[in-house]
Design an enzyme around this catalytic site. Sequence first.
Site, PDB file in Angstrom:
ATOM      1  N   CYS A   1     -14.905 -39.102  12.808  1.00  0.00           N
ATOM      2  CA  CYS A   1     -14.680 -38.065  13.818  1.00  0.00           C
ATOM      3  C   CYS A   1     -15.819 -37.040  13.733  1.00  0.00           C
ATOM      4  O   CYS A   1     -16.654 -37.105  12.823  1.00  0.00           O
ATOM      5  CB  CYS A   1     -13.331 -37.398  13.565  1.00  0.00           C
TER       6      CYS A   1
ATOM      7  N   GLU B   1     -13.129 -39.799   4.615  1.00  0.00           N
ATOM      8  CA  GLU B   1     -14.558 -39.515   4.484  1.00  0.00           C
ATOM      9  C   GLU B   1     -14.800 -38.214   3.739  1.00  0.00           C
ATOM     10  O   GLU B   1     -15.688 -38.132   2.877  1.00  0.00           O
ATOM     11  CB  GLU B   1     -15.219 -39.419   5.867  1.00  0.00           C
TER      12      GLU B   1
ATOM     13  N   CYS C   1     -16.100 -35.324  10.192  1.00  0.00           N
ATOM     14  CA  CYS C   1     -16.609 -36.204   9.137  1.00  0.00           C
ATOM     15  C   CYS C   1     -18.066 -36.586   9.379  1.00  0.00           C
ATOM     16  O   CYS C   1     -18.862 -36.637   8.434  1.00  0.00           O
ATOM     17  CB  CYS C   1     -15.729 -37.436   9.022  1.00  0.00           C
TER      18      CYS C   1
ATOM     19  N   HIS D   1      -9.397 -36.095   5.420  1.00  0.00           N
ATOM     20  CA  HIS D   1      -9.762 -37.437   5.890  1.00  0.00           C
ATOM     21  C   HIS D   1     -10.402 -38.203   4.738  1.00  0.00           C
ATOM     22  O   HIS D   1     -10.985 -37.598   3.824  1.00  0.00           O
ATOM     23  CB  HIS D   1     -10.748 -37.347   7.045  1.00  0.00           C
TER      24      HIS D   1
END
Length: 184
Positions: free
Chosen positions: A114, A79, A117, A77
Amino acid sequence: MSMPQNLWPLKTRKRKNNGNPLAEGSIHEHYMREALKQAKLAFEKGEVPVGAVIVHKGKVIARAHNQTELLHDPTAHAEMIAITQAAEHLATEGGPDHRGSLEKASMYVTMEPCPMCAGALVLSKCENLIYGTKDAKAGACGSLFNIASDDKLNHRLNVVGGILEGEAKFFLSEFFRGLRKERR
């Protein structure tokens, strides 16, 4: 919506906005536009268009976008990649004794993180999280869960949401509209 006073170095320029730090032209919008550039890169590469930047002492020290398809890695991701980049940068800058934590750093990300993260942000001791649009299906910073501000954890982040929300939603809407067309 009020901004916590300790969002250093997030200072706004003096404008005719009655002191509202979230008004058009704010420093938040400036850095969110940088995150949106990353989201656009993800969109162009067929990735879910989420982008992130990390700012420390007024300087962008990490830029990333989702790369789960490219890397065949569900943890890639924006992040997570940005946290790794920023930690490496700060460890290099801080010498051998620096643990790579993101203290006094701010993450700007186009979509609410999420659980994975948000947990990584807590563990990295990032000070501030500023996001564009909520994630009703997996948001862990206020939508479904609130990992970023959970009193049971050893660290909490200052969280501001809704910065350039329309632009962030646009990339996501266009991406998923395209996926639906492909499946027909």
